[in-house]
Write a protein that holds these residues in place. Sequence first.
Motif, PDB file in Angstrom:
ATOM      1  N   PRO A 116       4.141 -12.997 -10.570  1.00 28.75           N
ATOM      2  CA  PRO A 116       3.870 -11.563 -10.742  1.00 28.75           C
ATOM      3  C   PRO A 116       3.731 -11.222 -12.224  1.00 28.75           C
ATOM      4  O   PRO A 116       4.626 -11.528 -13.020  1.00 28.75           O
ATOM      5  N   PRO A 117       2.637 -10.616 -12.615  1.00 27.20           N
ATOM      6  CA  PRO A 117       2.420 -10.338 -14.042  1.00 27.20           C
ATOM      7  C   PRO A 117       3.465  -9.411 -14.647  1.00 27.20           C
ATOM      8  O   PRO A 117       3.974  -8.496 -13.997  1.00 27.20           O
ATOM      9  N   HIS A 118       3.801  -9.685 -15.905  1.00 22.66           N
ATOM     10  CA  HIS A 118       4.628  -8.836 -16.755  1.00 22.66           C
ATOM     11  C   HIS A 118       6.102  -8.819 -16.362  1.00 22.66           C
ATOM     12  O   HIS A 118       6.823  -7.885 -16.705  1.00 22.66           O
ATOM     13  N   PHE A 119       6.552  -9.848 -15.650  1.00 25.60           N
ATOM     14  CA  PHE A 119       7.977 -10.005 -15.371  1.00 25.60           C
ATOM     15  C   PHE A 119       8.482 -11.280 -16.042  1.00 25.60           C
ATOM     16  O   PHE A 119       7.850 -12.330 -15.964  1.00 25.60           O
ATOM     17  N   ASP A 120       9.634 -11.173 -16.708  1.00 24.12           N
ATOM     18  CA  ASP A 120      10.246 -12.338 -17.338  1.00 24.12           C
ATOM     19  C   ASP A 120      10.944 -13.228 -16.327  1.00 24.12           C
ATOM     20  O   ASP A 120      10.973 -14.449 -16.477  1.00 24.12           O
ATOM     21  N   GLU A 121      11.551 -12.625 -15.308  1.00 18.22           N
ATOM     22  CA  GLU A 121      12.245 -13.360 -14.254  1.00 18.22           C
ATOM     23  C   GLU A 121      11.849 -12.754 -12.914  1.00 18.22           C
ATOM     24  O   GLU A 121      11.579 -11.551 -12.824  1.00 18.22           O
TER      25      GLU A 121
END
Length: 502
Positions: free
Chosen positions: A178-183
């Motif tokens: 999922p874009p723009h998630f660190d975890e």
Amino acid sequence: MSDPVGEGQPQRGPRRRAVVAGAAVIATAAAIPVALHAAKGEKHTPAARPATPARDLNSPSPSPTSHSRARGDNRPNILVVVTDDQPKDTDWATPQTVDWLGDQGVTFERAHANTPLCAPSRASIMSGRYAHNHGVLDTRHPYHLDQHTTVQRQLHNSGYRTGLFGKYLNYWHTGDNPPHFDEWLLQEPVAYYNGHYNDGGTVRNIPGYNTTVIKDRALAFLEGSRTDRRPWFAYVATRSAHEFNIPEKKYADTRVPEWTGRPSVFETDKADKPAFLRKAKHGLAAGQALRARQLRTLLSVDDAMRDFRDKLRALGQLENTLVLYTSDHGLCWGDHGWLRKSVPYRPSLEVPFQLSWPARGLDKGTSDDRLTGHVDIAPTLLDAAGITPDTPHDGHSLLGTGDRDHLLAEWWWNRQDKEPIHTWATYIGRSEQYTEYYRTRLDKNGLPTDGDGKVLFREYYDLRADPYQLTNKLHEATAAQEARLGIPALAKGLNAARRAGS
């Protein structure tokens, strides 16, 4: 339509709320302009597979140079919890949530899904846009969402640590990060037990109950703030209370309070309703059974909310964390014979919606009666973080005093529904609701190209005199009667709302 669940039955937890009228509840902020453009994308189909590295779709974005929160960075942490298919009047199953966010926060009494369908609704939450602008019109084309418009991108780019736990968008390919998630711990397809997850880039099966699995991973994300001092954004989305409901084993036989229905469940004369609804025959018994199944699954969500609260307290972050709880849409419990979402009636559109942020003074147990929609969530979160949006919104920040005189909700007849539930749009006012049904259907690419868009049926309800929407005042109405109801102006306003920003 605020009849309490289990009327006459003891509550599982306290429910104390002071009522504060309308916009006086919350501190000031500016409203956000409305003008949007839909994004189109490719069709993707999810596939189950053994554990394998996932494909990274993240767009390039700046990474913080330090894990230490800068001195003077007082931006709040943000926790958003989104349940699935949870209608209003379910407080019996969530007493700890009500105690936290209801009694020590703000309850938005007139909150609505802008599209009563999972993926379009969630895309509105993430983008602050109506579905006709973000382009996700059904549950099979999640890649229509322009990721540049999402709240997670703007938070991530401004230095927030971001995490996603649970359901993302229907038919998102499990192997795509999922874009723009660190975890993240992304589940697709979504199941109650022993689910298939993208676990930080590795696709694998994880045993256990959905709510508990994603709760534990979210708690670990929160725990990470002991060493990573950036403000964080956690998006937690449960399977509960979606059909087919499977409660956690410890709650499988929990007795729920009796529910005796509401007037819309017992409507017998439906001559003034659209043709597909006149055929609907679900009654009180079916509604009671569905309600009981939903309540049992929500008991585990309430446990998760308790654990989130305990974790925030242990971390010393309870004061400056904005917590928002809602559902992607409601559900009918036999209202007008219907046992699903997807219709322009209050049980389908209205959702629980509570917010707490003690550091901002939003911890008083107040009620807010402004017309509220999912499109208001992204603007609210960005406002709280002090971020000026770089993409337009259809909603506005709830941290301000701004209100609206109407709200748009819309739905498209999609390929999953073989029998017609015609495309509709509805203009929800403070005391009235006007709906039009159209001869339009989504094509195989999830675009509204099939049909000529002709208006097929209309409804008007006086929400004050008729909160259960039993009497469609346009049924057999004369032109003079329509004029007295203000229908020409309402039709013009609805048409403008449907095209705003497109």
